[in-house]
Write a protein that holds these residues in place. Structure first.
Motif, PDB file in Angstrom:
ATOM      1  N   ASN A 158     -26.112 -16.211  53.948  1.00 42.87           N
ATOM      2  CA  ASN A 158     -25.913 -15.347  55.108  1.00 42.87           C
ATOM      3  C   ASN A 158     -26.791 -14.097  55.009  1.00 42.87           C
ATOM      4  OD1 ASN A 158     -24.446 -15.342  57.612  1.00 42.87           O
ATOM      5  ND2 ASN A 158     -23.459 -13.456  56.883  1.00 42.87           N
ATOM      6  N   TYR A 159     -26.958 -13.610  53.788  1.00 45.64           N
ATOM      7  CA  TYR A 159     -27.864 -12.488  53.566  1.00 45.64           C
ATOM      8  C   TYR A 159     -29.300 -12.880  53.956  1.00 45.64           C
ATOM      9  CZ  TYR A 159     -30.723  -9.126  50.992  1.00 45.64           C
ATOM     10  OH  TYR A 159     -31.662  -8.178  50.650  1.00 45.64           O
ATOM     11  N   ILE A 160     -29.715 -14.046  53.518  1.00 48.14           N
ATOM     12  CA  ILE A 160     -31.092 -14.506  53.813  1.00 48.14           C
ATOM     13  C   ILE A 160     -31.288 -14.668  55.326  1.00 48.14           C
ATOM     14  CG2 ILE A 160     -32.710 -16.443  53.563  1.00 48.14           C
ATOM     15  CD1 ILE A 160     -31.552 -16.848  50.711  1.00 48.14           C
ATOM     16  N   LEU A 161     -30.346 -15.337  55.970  1.00 44.37           N
ATOM     17  CA  LEU A 161     -30.481 -15.558  57.419  1.00 44.37           C
ATOM     18  C   LEU A 161     -30.462 -14.227  58.180  1.00 44.37           C
ATOM     19  CD1 LEU A 161     -28.165 -18.689  57.926  1.00 44.37           C
ATOM     20  CD2 LEU A 161     -30.679 -18.644  57.927  1.00 44.37           C
ATOM     21  N   THR A 162     -29.626 -13.304  57.747  1.00 51.42           N
ATOM     22  CA  THR A 162     -29.562 -12.000  58.415  1.00 51.42           C
ATOM     23  C   THR A 162     -30.885 -11.259  58.290  1.00 51.42           C
ATOM     24  OG1 THR A 162     -27.188 -11.863  57.919  1.00 51.42           O
ATOM     25  CG2 THR A 162     -28.270  -9.819  58.554  1.00 51.42           C
ATOM     26  N   LYS A 163     -31.465 -11.279  57.079  1.00 51.00           N
ATOM     27  CA  LYS A 163     -32.762 -10.631  56.839  1.00 51.00           C
ATOM     28  C   LYS A 163     -33.856 -11.260  57.697  1.00 51.00           C
ATOM     29  CE  LYS A 163     -33.350  -7.635  53.296  1.00 51.00           C
ATOM     30  NZ  LYS A 163     -34.191  -6.434  53.380  1.00 51.00           N
ATOM     31  N   ARG A 186     -31.668 -17.307  40.171  1.00 51.80           N
ATOM     32  CA  ARG A 186     -33.029 -17.793  39.861  1.00 51.80           C
ATOM     33  C   ARG A 186     -33.170 -19.237  40.338  1.00 51.80           C
ATOM     34  NH1 ARG A 186     -36.692 -14.522  40.241  1.00 51.80           N
ATOM     35  NH2 ARG A 186     -35.376 -12.709  40.280  1.00 51.80           N
ATOM     36  N   ASN A 187     -32.136 -20.035  40.087  1.00 54.85           N
ATOM     37  CA  ASN A 187     -32.122 -21.386  40.639  1.00 54.85           C
ATOM     38  C   ASN A 187     -31.199 -21.384  41.850  1.00 54.85           C
ATOM     39  OD1 ASN A 187     -31.845 -24.012  41.327  1.00 54.85           O
ATOM     40  ND2 ASN A 187     -31.215 -24.730  39.308  1.00 54.85           N
ATOM     41  N   PRO A 188     -31.781 -21.218  43.031  1.00 54.75           N
ATOM     42  CA  PRO A 188     -30.956 -20.927  44.221  1.00 54.75           C
ATOM     43  C   PRO A 188     -30.418 -22.164  44.924  1.00 54.75           C
ATOM     44  CG  PRO A 188     -33.266 -20.833  44.808  1.00 54.75           C
ATOM     45  CD  PRO A 188     -33.219 -21.253  43.356  1.00 54.75           C
ATOM     46  N   GLU A 189     -30.664 -23.342  44.358  1.00 52.74           N
ATOM     47  CA  GLU A 189     -30.356 -24.596  45.043  1.00 52.74           C
ATOM     48  C   GLU A 189     -28.908 -24.663  45.566  1.00 52.74           C
ATOM     49  OE1 GLU A 189     -30.651 -27.979  42.547  1.00 52.74           O
ATOM     50  OE2 GLU A 189     -31.115 -29.339  44.209  1.00 52.74           O
ATOM     51  N   ALA A 190     -27.940 -24.325  44.701  1.00 52.64           N
ATOM     52  CA  ALA A 190     -26.526 -24.464  45.088  1.00 52.64           C
ATOM     53  C   ALA A 190     -26.220 -23.683  46.359  1.00 52.64           C
ATOM     54  CB  ALA A 190     -25.615 -23.993  43.964  1.00 52.64           C
ATOM     55  N   ASP A 191     -26.869 -22.527  46.512  1.00 46.16           N
ATOM     56  CA  ASP A 191     -26.657 -21.737  47.716  1.00 46.16           C
ATOM     57  C   ASP A 191     -27.454 -22.276  48.901  1.00 46.16           C
ATOM     58  OD1 ASP A 191     -24.871 -19.812  46.592  1.00 46.16           O
ATOM     59  OD2 ASP A 191     -26.570 -18.841  45.606  1.00 46.16           O
ATOM     60  N   ALA A 240     -26.748 -16.497  67.409  1.00 40.78           N
ATOM     61  CA  ALA A 240     -27.094 -16.224  66.022  1.00 40.78           C
ATOM     62  C   ALA A 240     -27.231 -17.558  65.294  1.00 40.78           C
ATOM     63  CB  ALA A 240     -26.002 -15.386  65.366  1.00 40.78           C
ATOM     64  N   ILE A 241     -27.975 -17.564  64.189  1.00 37.99           N
ATOM     65  CA  ILE A 241     -28.074 -18.784  63.380  1.00 37.99           C
ATOM     66  C   ILE A 241     -27.334 -18.535  62.070  1.00 37.99           C
ATOM     67  CG2 ILE A 241     -29.619 -20.427  62.240  1.00 37.99           C
ATOM     68  CD1 ILE A 241     -31.793 -19.553  64.268  1.00 37.99           C
ATOM     69  N   LYS A 242     -26.315 -19.339  61.812  1.00 35.40           N
ATOM     70  CA  LYS A 242     -25.470 -19.146  60.622  1.00 35.40           C
ATOM     71  C   LYS A 242     -25.242 -20.490  59.944  1.00 35.40           C
ATOM     72  CE  LYS A 242     -24.651 -14.768  61.426  1.00 35.40           C
ATOM     73  NZ  LYS A 242     -25.218 -13.770  60.503  1.00 35.40           N
ATOM     74  N   LEU A 243     -25.152 -20.459  58.637  1.00 35.39           N
ATOM     75  CA  LEU A 243     -24.758 -21.662  57.901  1.00 35.39           C
ATOM     76  C   LEU A 243     -23.230 -21.753  57.955  1.00 35.39           C
ATOM     77  CD1 LEU A 243     -25.667 -24.054  56.064  1.00 35.39           C
ATOM     78  CD2 LEU A 243     -25.095 -22.591  54.120  1.00 35.39           C
ATOM     79  N   ASN A 271     -21.443 -12.335  64.534  1.00 37.47           N
ATOM     80  CA  ASN A 271     -21.679 -10.953  64.116  1.00 37.47           C
ATOM     81  C   ASN A 271     -21.347 -10.690  62.656  1.00 37.47           C
ATOM     82  OD1 ASN A 271     -22.449  -9.758  66.764  1.00 37.47           O
ATOM     83  ND2 ASN A 271     -20.456 -10.584  67.330  1.00 37.47           N
ATOM     84  N   VAL A 272     -21.166 -11.750  61.894  1.00 37.86           N
ATOM     85  CA  VAL A 272     -20.913 -11.603  60.461  1.00 37.86           C
ATOM     86  C   VAL A 272     -22.266 -11.606  59.761  1.00 37.86           C
ATOM     87  CG1 VAL A 272     -19.864 -12.692  58.441  1.00 37.86           C
ATOM     88  CG2 VAL A 272     -18.664 -12.714  60.649  1.00 37.86           C
ATOM     89  N   ASN A 273     -22.630 -10.458  59.213  1.00 42.17           N
ATOM     90  CA  ASN A 273     -23.990 -10.314  58.682  1.00 42.17           C
ATOM     91  C   ASN A 273     -24.005  -9.992  57.196  1.00 42.17           C
ATOM     92  OD1 ASN A 273     -25.377 -10.831  61.128  1.00 42.17           O
ATOM     93  ND2 ASN A 273     -24.795  -8.798  61.854  1.00 42.17           N
ATOM     94  N   GLY A 274     -25.217 -10.103  56.609  1.00 43.63           N
ATOM     95  CA  GLY A 274     -25.388  -9.741  55.215  1.00 43.63           C
ATOM     96  C   GLY A 274     -24.587 -10.653  54.295  1.00 43.63           C
ATOM     97  N   VAL A 275     -24.118 -10.072  53.199  1.00 45.67           N
ATOM     98  CA  VAL A 275     -23.431 -10.906  52.201  1.00 45.67           C
ATOM     99  C   VAL A 275     -21.977 -11.227  52.581  1.00 45.67           C
ATOM    100  CG1 VAL A 275     -24.837 -10.066  50.288  1.00 45.67           C
ATOM    101  CG2 VAL A 275     -22.739  -8.858  50.874  1.00 45.67           C
TER     102      VAL A 275
END
Lengths: 402, 402
Positions: A158-163, A186-191, A240-243, A271-275
């Protein structure tokens, strides 16, 4: 005086000890007795730590101590956590955990073991960090027929999409920034592949259905294909685009999915943004209720573990009912789910798009995106959509509509 | 089989009966036994109604029936509701209610009577309709030091402010539309003057402090002075205007207030629109958690009453602790609260404004508003602000900043 043991003195585990220390008076008042950390299990030693004398390396010391009422498992991962939890429950100790992987894989089985042994198994911290959503579903809303749960369940994505949305920066760059700031692994796959959200919706949909929704059965799409062009179109569509992780029960069946969705801006989830995380629960009489908060973070997650400790102590000697059993839930194939889709294609394909998807498609052009156009389909099943999509000569991407 | 009585067969009362009928299986499962409506107290008869045979006109029939475990008071108003509730609790029956007026005025006293008699007094439906916020504060978050609660607590005023904002229509016109649609009462005073929100924040702040916050002690301002010009400035400030009920505990004291506030758009409360309610609870370890949903409506409110019935039956023979007692809470004077203010004045007063409020004030001009300007003060106490405001030659309005 109740005695607890904490398994794993990492981020969440040390947070649990900190909450028990800092809020000792409030914890005692709500639990009905003071709570003391008797053991901390970890492979490491912590010389100089306030609790260094509680640190042990052998789980059996905890298991064989009849004084220990509650075990907080904050190690994460499947093993040895699973073995430890099972042994604890079988020996008549209640367990609470933040371990979403384990709860998604074996939660219902562990609830049954707890029930058989007259103790409790709780896992509020496994979904939505400190947000008290599982207890609400299991408690305040248990008399409702809950027919849908929809959540933004992963703070990193959600942080990435918001940015990407607010600053117009591409996925790879934002991911790197998030990694530098410690918001992404560092290994972001799970997210970014949606696996973390998938485990959380598996837990929520198990609670909703009362059975075991296997996370491996849930269709899961991450956010790696979302581009800044998608956000340009999103602006003109006012979405908005959200996962999202979703589960839904209706006449056609019981659906679960994890995927990026376009959500109308009027919907509070948009409207839920950031982390932040948010979980919308829909009940037949209640309508929608949404729970919102930081979905991760040491103190918030630890606070949820402590809420479970308190609940267990308040109901000492009693099994706290959790609406889950190990019967495998039957999920309806994604193919049958009906929705609208947003599709991006190269600009000379308007006729082909109309031929395939009908004249009712809504064409969208964006000033900011050249050499292509997008359209929104009418309502169509996932299966039909996929079949038709394959017949389009050049697809640049698609996103489901919520 | 548990027997309940419903006092008042109006909107909420008939909703309670409907939830108990429609979700009988879920209610039985969560309460641990089936629940039957044995009596409905009302002045009227309901010939042809499914439950006509349960209707009685004499409260003593209910009071003297030892079979009745739980009484749902959904009449509203202070009397005879207060007398009925008190008698019920004293005779060993648990009570749950949606009656915010009564809970704000006498809740802590009724909790004490319940405790003395080993029964329970719950009132989830009195704040935020179906949103399970009171139970969460009283249960999941009880081990937290809760230091602030901020809420959009009145759906009617939020609907009016949202309409004014999105459609640029003035207060009086929107109010009339809302009345025509049934969203606002013919006598709208309780809503638009903030009295309803005041009762709800009184209940929340009593729960937060564990004492009795008298609603009459809470400084309350409604929305009648908010104009479309305010919204024009709000746009350039990137804020929303919402009627907030707030309570806050810090080194300087314990503050509560009901007033319109300007809220930065990044704050999730700013995005709560239409008839929706939202309550943000801040705990020392947890951070912020927000609960969102419809704050009114027959089924949602009734669902919250039924949640209390279930909770009471799950803890039969036990008093459910509620963090409230009748000791009068001491509120810190509003005068000491420090914040920023937005002020509108006629356009020739810029020098005077700077002279009074300092050079650090932020001047705001709006293309849409002629013949005036606005400014935002630096941090200032309510008292200082008020004193200086009186010295300004022509004030067109002011709004607090959140």
């Amino acid at each position: 005086m109740a005695k607890v043991a904490v398994l794993g003195y990492g981020t969440v585990g040390s947070g649990v000890v900190e909450v028990l220390d800092t809020n000792a008076a409030e914890v005692a008042k709500s639990a009905g007795e003071a709570v003391e950390v008797k053991y901390i299990l970890d492979l490491r030693d912590f010389p100089g730590d306030k609790h260094e004398n509680q640190v042990v390396h052998d789980f059996d010391i905890i298991l064989n101590d009849p004084e220990v009422d509650v075990i907080c498992e904050t190690m994460g991962g499947l093993e040895p956590a699973f073995t430890f939890e099972k042994k604890a429950l079988e020996s008549g100790k209640s367990v609470c955990t933040s371990n979403k992987e384990l709860v998604a894989a074996h939660g219902p089985e562990l609830v049954e073991i707890a029930k058989k042994n007259g103790v409790s198994y709780l896992f509020e911290a496994s979904v939505g960090g400190g947000i008290p959503v599982l207890r609400s579903i299991n408690d305040s809303l248990k008399h409702e027929k809950i027919d849908a749960i929809t959540g933004i369940l992963n703070g990193t994505t959600n942080y990435i999409l918001t940015k990407m949305d607010k600053e117009g920066i591409g996925f790879a760059t934002v991911l790197k920034q998030a990694q530098d700031k410690g918001y992404a692994e560092r290994n972001p796959e799970a997210d970014i592949e949606g696996y973390d959200a998938c485990r959380k919706i598996a837990i929520l949909s198990s609670l909703m259905s009362g059975e075991h929704v296997n996370y491996e059965d849930i269709y899961t799409e991450g956010i790696t294909k979302i581009s800044i062009e998608d956000f340009a179109y999103a602006k003109s569509l006012n979405v908005a685009i959200k996962l999202l992780g979703m589960c839904k029960k209706n006449e056609s069946g019981f659906f679960t999915i994890v995927a990026p969705f376009m959500i109308p801006m009027e919907n509070p989830l948009a409207n839920v943004n950031g982390v932040f995380n948010a979980i919308d629960v829909h009940g037949n009489m209640l309508g929608d209720v949404m729970f919102y908060g930081k979905g991760a973070g040491k103190s918030a997650t630890a606070s949820a573990v402590v809420a479970d400790v308190v609940d267990i102590l308040k109901h000492k000697g009693k099994h706290i009912e959790v609406n889950m059993n190990s019967k495998k839930a039957v999920l309806t194939s994604k193919d049958n789910a009906v929705r609208k889709f947003f599709v991006r294609v190269t600009e000379n394909l308007e006729d082909q798009a109309k031929e395939l998807f009908g004249n009712k498609i809504e064409i969208i052009k964006s000033e900011e995106v050249k050499g292509e156009f997008a359209f929104v389909t009418d309502l169509i099943s996932e299966k039909d959509f996929e079949e038709k999509l394959w017949k389009l000569d050049s697809v640049k991407g698609y996103i489901r509509l919520y």
